[in-house]
Write a protein that holds these residues in place. Structure first.
Motif, PDB file in Angstrom:
ATOM      1  N   GLU A  27       0.831  -1.205   0.000  1.00  0.00           N
ATOM      2  CA  GLU A  27       0.000   0.000   0.000  1.00  0.00           C
ATOM      3  C   GLU A  27       0.870   1.261   0.000  1.00  0.00           C
ATOM      4  O   GLU A  27       0.576   2.234  -0.698  1.00  0.00           O
ATOM      5  CB  GLU A  27      -0.911  -0.004   1.225  1.00  0.00           C
ATOM      6  N   ASP A  30       2.352   1.643  -3.466  1.00  0.00           N
ATOM      7  CA  ASP A  30       1.311   2.124  -4.382  1.00  0.00           C
ATOM      8  C   ASP A  30       1.090   3.629  -4.214  1.00  0.00           C
ATOM      9  O   ASP A  30       0.973   4.357  -5.200  1.00  0.00           O
ATOM     10  CB  ASP A  30      -0.008   1.383  -4.157  1.00  0.00           C
ATOM     11  N   LEU A  31       1.049   4.082  -2.959  1.00  0.00           N
ATOM     12  CA  LEU A  31       0.859   5.510  -2.702  1.00  0.00           C
ATOM     13  C   LEU A  31       2.010   6.322  -3.287  1.00  0.00           C
ATOM     14  O   LEU A  31       1.793   7.317  -3.974  1.00  0.00           O
ATOM     15  CB  LEU A  31       0.739   5.779  -1.200  1.00  0.00           C
ATOM     16  N   ASN A  33       4.063   5.546  -5.727  1.00  0.00           N
ATOM     17  CA  ASN A  33       4.029   5.492  -7.184  1.00  0.00           C
ATOM     18  C   ASN A  33       2.905   6.350  -7.762  1.00  0.00           C
ATOM     19  O   ASN A  33       3.096   7.026  -8.777  1.00  0.00           O
ATOM     20  CB  ASN A  33       3.916   4.047  -7.666  1.00  0.00           C
ATOM     21  N   GLU A  34       1.747   6.345  -7.112  1.00  0.00           N
ATOM     22  CA  GLU A  34       0.640   7.191  -7.571  1.00  0.00           C
ATOM     23  C   GLU A  34       1.004   8.667  -7.484  1.00  0.00           C
ATOM     24  O   GLU A  34       0.775   9.432  -8.422  1.00  0.00           O
ATOM     25  CB  GLU A  34      -0.607   6.925  -6.724  1.00  0.00           C
ATOM     26  N   ARG A  35       1.547   9.074  -6.346  1.00  0.00           N
ATOM     27  CA  ARG A  35       1.910  10.483  -6.176  1.00  0.00           C
ATOM     28  C   ARG A  35       3.035  10.882  -7.120  1.00  0.00           C
ATOM     29  O   ARG A  35       3.047  12.001  -7.645  1.00  0.00           O
ATOM     30  CB  ARG A  35       2.302  10.784  -4.716  1.00  0.00           C
ATOM     31  N   GLN A  37       3.523   9.749 -10.121  1.00  0.00           N
ATOM     32  CA  GLN A  37       2.893   9.936 -11.431  1.00  0.00           C
ATOM     33  C   GLN A  37       2.189  11.293 -11.509  1.00  0.00           C
ATOM     34  O   GLN A  37       2.056  11.857 -12.597  1.00  0.00           O
ATOM     35  CB  GLN A  37       1.881   8.813 -11.704  1.00  0.00           C
ATOM     36  N   GLU A  38       1.743  11.817 -10.373  1.00  0.00           N
ATOM     37  CA  GLU A  38       1.071  13.115 -10.321  1.00  0.00           C
ATOM     38  C   GLU A  38       2.063  14.271 -10.184  1.00  0.00           C
ATOM     39  O   GLU A  38       1.662  15.427 -10.093  1.00  0.00           O
ATOM     40  CB  GLU A  38       0.097  13.148  -9.137  1.00  0.00           C
TER      41      GLU A  38
END
Length: 66
Positions: A27, A30-31, A33-35, A37-38
């Motif tokens: 988790e 994932d957080l 990697n998501e941030r 990408q943003e």
């Protein structure tokens, strides 16, 4: 100039040793990697244990250029 974003990620178990639930690690990855990408970059993090014997949380701060 930067803008900042702080998030709290709750863990399923209290990290009192070097052991952590694999799902918590996934988790967290994932957080991040998501941030990423943003356009957010990790600035700092701090583990916060709770008075409960089975939960904790991580305070995570990101930054990006405005």
């Amino acid at each position: 100039m930067y803008e900042y974003k702080t998030e709290v990620l709750y863990t399923k178990t209290k990290w009192t040793t070097d052991k952590a639930e694999e799902s918590d690690i996934l988790e967290l990855n994932d957080l991040f990697n998501e941030r990423s990408q943003e356009g957010w970059e990790l600035v700092t993090y701090s583990y916060m244990s709770t008075s409960l014997q089975f939960k904790g949380a991580t305070l995570i701060t990101f930054k990006r250029e405005k």
